[in-house]
Design an enzyme around this catalytic site. Sequence first.
Site, mmCIF file in Angstrom:
data_model
loop_
_atom_site.group_PDB
_atom_site.id
_atom_site.type_symbol
_atom_site.label_atom_id
_atom_site.label_comp_id
_atom_site.label_asym_id
_atom_site.label_seq_id
_atom_site.Cartn_x
_atom_site.Cartn_y
_atom_site.Cartn_z
ATOM 1 N N ARG A 1 0.866 -1.192 0.000
ATOM 2 C CA ARG A 1 0.000 0.000 0.000
ATOM 3 C C ARG A 1 0.890 1.224 0.000
ATOM 4 O O ARG A 1 1.662 1.454 0.928
ATOM 5 C CB ARG A 1 -0.892 -0.008 1.244
ATOM 6 C CG ARG A 1 -1.853 1.184 1.315
ATOM 7 C CD ARG A 1 -2.792 0.988 2.499
ATOM 8 N NE ARG A 1 -3.778 2.052 2.583
ATOM 9 C CZ ARG A 1 -3.605 3.179 3.253
ATOM 10 N NH1 ARG A 1 -2.462 3.406 3.878
ATOM 11 N NH2 ARG A 1 -4.555 4.087 3.298
ATOM 12 N N ASP B 1 -5.141 -0.952 -4.616
ATOM 13 C CA ASP B 1 -5.702 0.007 -5.562
ATOM 14 C C ASP B 1 -5.235 -0.164 -7.018
ATOM 15 O O ASP B 1 -6.006 0.053 -7.954
ATOM 16 C CB ASP B 1 -5.332 1.425 -5.045
ATOM 17 C CG ASP B 1 -6.176 2.523 -5.650
ATOM 18 O OD1 ASP B 1 -7.015 2.201 -6.496
ATOM 19 O OD2 ASP B 1 -5.980 3.686 -5.283
ATOM 20 N N THR C 1 -6.701 5.251 14.276
ATOM 21 C CA THR C 1 -5.286 4.976 14.069
ATOM 22 C C THR C 1 -4.596 6.141 13.389
ATOM 23 O O THR C 1 -5.174 6.783 12.505
ATOM 24 C CB THR C 1 -5.095 3.692 13.219
ATOM 25 O OG1 THR C 1 -3.720 3.599 12.855
ATOM 26 C CG2 THR C 1 -5.948 3.710 11.958
ATOM 27 N N THR D 1 -2.214 5.814 11.452
ATOM 28 C CA THR D 1 -1.757 5.365 10.140
ATOM 29 C C THR D 1 -2.715 5.785 9.025
ATOM 30 O O THR D 1 -2.309 5.991 7.892
ATOM 31 C CB THR D 1 -1.594 3.831 10.134
ATOM 32 O OG1 THR D 1 -0.870 3.455 11.301
ATOM 33 C CG2 THR D 1 -0.860 3.357 8.908
ATOM 34 N N LYS D 2 -3.994 5.880 9.355
ATOM 35 C CA LYS D 2 -4.965 6.319 8.349
ATOM 36 C C LYS D 2 -5.921 7.295 9.021
ATOM 37 O O LYS D 2 -6.841 6.890 9.717
ATOM 38 C CB LYS D 2 -5.737 5.123 7.782
ATOM 39 C CG LYS D 2 -6.719 5.525 6.699
ATOM 40 C CD LYS D 2 -7.332 4.305 6.012
ATOM 41 C CE LYS D 2 -8.395 4.768 5.021
ATOM 42 N NZ LYS D 2 -8.815 3.692 4.125
ATOM 43 N N SER E 1 1.167 -0.509 11.447
ATOM 44 C CA SER E 1 2.219 0.004 12.322
ATOM 45 C C SER E 1 2.702 -1.008 13.364
ATOM 46 O O SER E 1 3.872 -0.980 13.747
ATOM 47 C CB SER E 1 1.772 1.298 12.994
ATOM 48 O OG SER E 1 0.524 1.148 13.591
ATOM 49 N N CYS F 1 -20.408 4.029 43.137
ATOM 50 C CA CYS F 1 -18.993 3.895 42.753
ATOM 51 C C CYS F 1 -18.316 2.761 43.520
ATOM 52 O O CYS F 1 -17.559 1.978 42.948
ATOM 53 C CB CYS F 1 -18.245 5.194 43.013
ATOM 54 S SG CYS F 1 -18.846 6.588 42.038
HETATM 55 N N1 3NM Z 1 -6.999 0.819 6.040
HETATM 56 P P1 3NM Z 1 -2.563 0.395 11.693
HETATM 57 S S1 3NM Z 1 -7.230 1.475 8.466
HETATM 58 C C1 3NM Z 1 -4.582 0.839 5.623
HETATM 59 O O1 3NM Z 1 -10.091 1.245 7.668
HETATM 60 C C2 3NM Z 1 -5.733 1.002 6.507
HETATM 61 O O2 3NM Z 1 -9.729 0.537 5.681
HETATM 62 C C3 3NM Z 1 -7.891 1.047 6.967
HETATM 63 O O3 3NM Z 1 -2.970 0.823 10.233
HETATM 64 C C4 3NM Z 1 -9.343 0.942 6.756
HETATM 65 O O4 3NM Z 1 -2.544 -1.094 11.733
HETATM 66 C C5 3NM Z 1 -5.676 1.359 7.846
HETATM 67 O O5 3NM Z 1 -1.196 0.984 11.865
HETATM 68 C C6 3NM Z 1 -4.455 1.614 8.632
HETATM 69 O O6 3NM Z 1 -3.559 1.005 12.629
HETATM 70 C C7 3NM Z 1 -4.187 0.549 9.665
#
Ligand code: 3NM
Length: 515
Positions: free
Chosen positions: A43, A74, A138, A140-141, A201, A441
């Site tokens: 990717r 893609d 995340t 990452t995205k 990640s 609590c």
């Molecule tokens: N696609 P990590 S989330 C590439 O929701 C990707 O379709 C996603 O990265 C989707 O494992 C994502 O570091 C990133 O959280 C996932």
Amino acid sequence: MKGDIDYSLYLVTDSTPAILKGRDLVDVVEAAVKGGVGCVQLRDKTGDTAELTSIARRLHEVTRKYRVPLLINDRVDVALAVRCEGVHIGQDDMELAVARQLLGPDAVIGVTVSTVEEALRACEGGADYLGIGTVYATATKTNTKNIIGAAGVQEILGAIAEVGASVQTVCIGGIDESNVQRILYQSGSPQKALDGVALVSAIVGVPDPEAAARNLLSLVKTHADSYKTPTRTESDTVIRSDFGLFVPAIIKKIHGNTPLSHNMTNLVVQNFAANVALAIGASPIMANYGEEAADLCKLGGSLVINMGSVDPVGLANYVKALKAYNIARQPVVFDPVGAGATAVRRAAVKTIMAEGYLDVIKGNEGEIRTVWGNHEAQQRGVDSSSTLDTDQKTALVAALATREKNVIIMTGKSDFVSDGQRTFRIDNGHEYLGAVTGTGCVLGTAISAAIAVYEEDKLEAAVAAMLLFEIAAEVAAARADVKGPGTFLPAFLDELYNLRQATARGEVGWLQRAK
Ligand code: 3NM
Ligand code: MG
């Protein structure tokens, strides 16, 4: 060939410097595959075609050596150019039917889905597998459309099972060693479970991808032993008549084991909660700094997260501790105090539920309804009335426990407790419990002690603690020296202590009051 792919641990690559940190992607992928990754997706959203084709070619040499498929995100053209095993397409990418036509029947084609509709469309279109997400937020995205959580994955898996589609499934987004077992557990149903997890990640972004992959794969393979779905199906009435069979044993076990009850709770109840823990035979520690959890979770106790006063620092501490207890497989009780009251609290509930597995969630009606409503797709009407009747409360706790695969407690004049299979009501207690601060609590503290010593049946553990707690309140309130809430408070601590000591001696007459 297509049918032999092992989706248990699916690696998605990322070439951004923050994740790759100057290493060669091919080396990282080779290490990950050695560690047990069974499927690789290249990717790269920024590379130009020549660059992408060249790296795909180099990656394919490696993945072929280990007999692992390489899919291209893609870019059908790149997949065709390097003759790799297939592609992964998102909702905004090329149409599935067109990709299939270009690549042929033997190619592996996966599709990203985040809703039931997208999933069913992809199944109908002949996708080989679905990448379900985004499960958890995340870094990452960040342009993700939908954070769906375990509940969203469960809904999609259920819909796939209903139409009988044989598609493979992985989920993606924010998965790491702290949550991989619980997402597999929480998202599954008897009809359909995930085939694996996809990560970026947690494998590409760590110093030792091979070790990370090995550890993650072993967590995937052993998740079924680590979390267990209760298998009993006794009815409400059977459980009630069985109180004597399990309640005394659990209380004796607290008495004998003195479990640690680690409380992250609000200033108002800290002292009271610690005294309740001592009275029932547990060992309290009031530690709100999340860093300490990594050590405390190793002591065999349980964690109470009481959201009584929530702020960003506190929330970060809760999350840190929650992850530590999840990794150590020690139980966590969550009290979403005031959950629906403010936007901040609603967001905090969402974060906590996304960041970790909560063995027990305990709240009043409003709080439990907020917890339920956090996943909009599943509201199904229970929120439409202002107060729920007994049947609705029973249905709500059972549905929420089924969705979260945990124990849900809704407190009130009657308490409703469910693990999704067994649901019942406790009618003990006294109005004085509502006339002094923090009793709700500290009930969480009592429950945490029981669960720490009796993880084999968290529902029974919760019930034992609740009966002890509420019957102690009744006994205290009935005392001649108790004139009101002020005199009730010390008497309540006394009676908690007395009933626990009596139970340890084998005197369990007080349990006759259970109703
Ligand atoms: N696609 P990590 S989330 C590439 O929701 C990707 O379709 C996603 O990265 C989707 O494992 C994502 O570091 C990133 O959280 C996932
Ligand atoms: Mg995409």
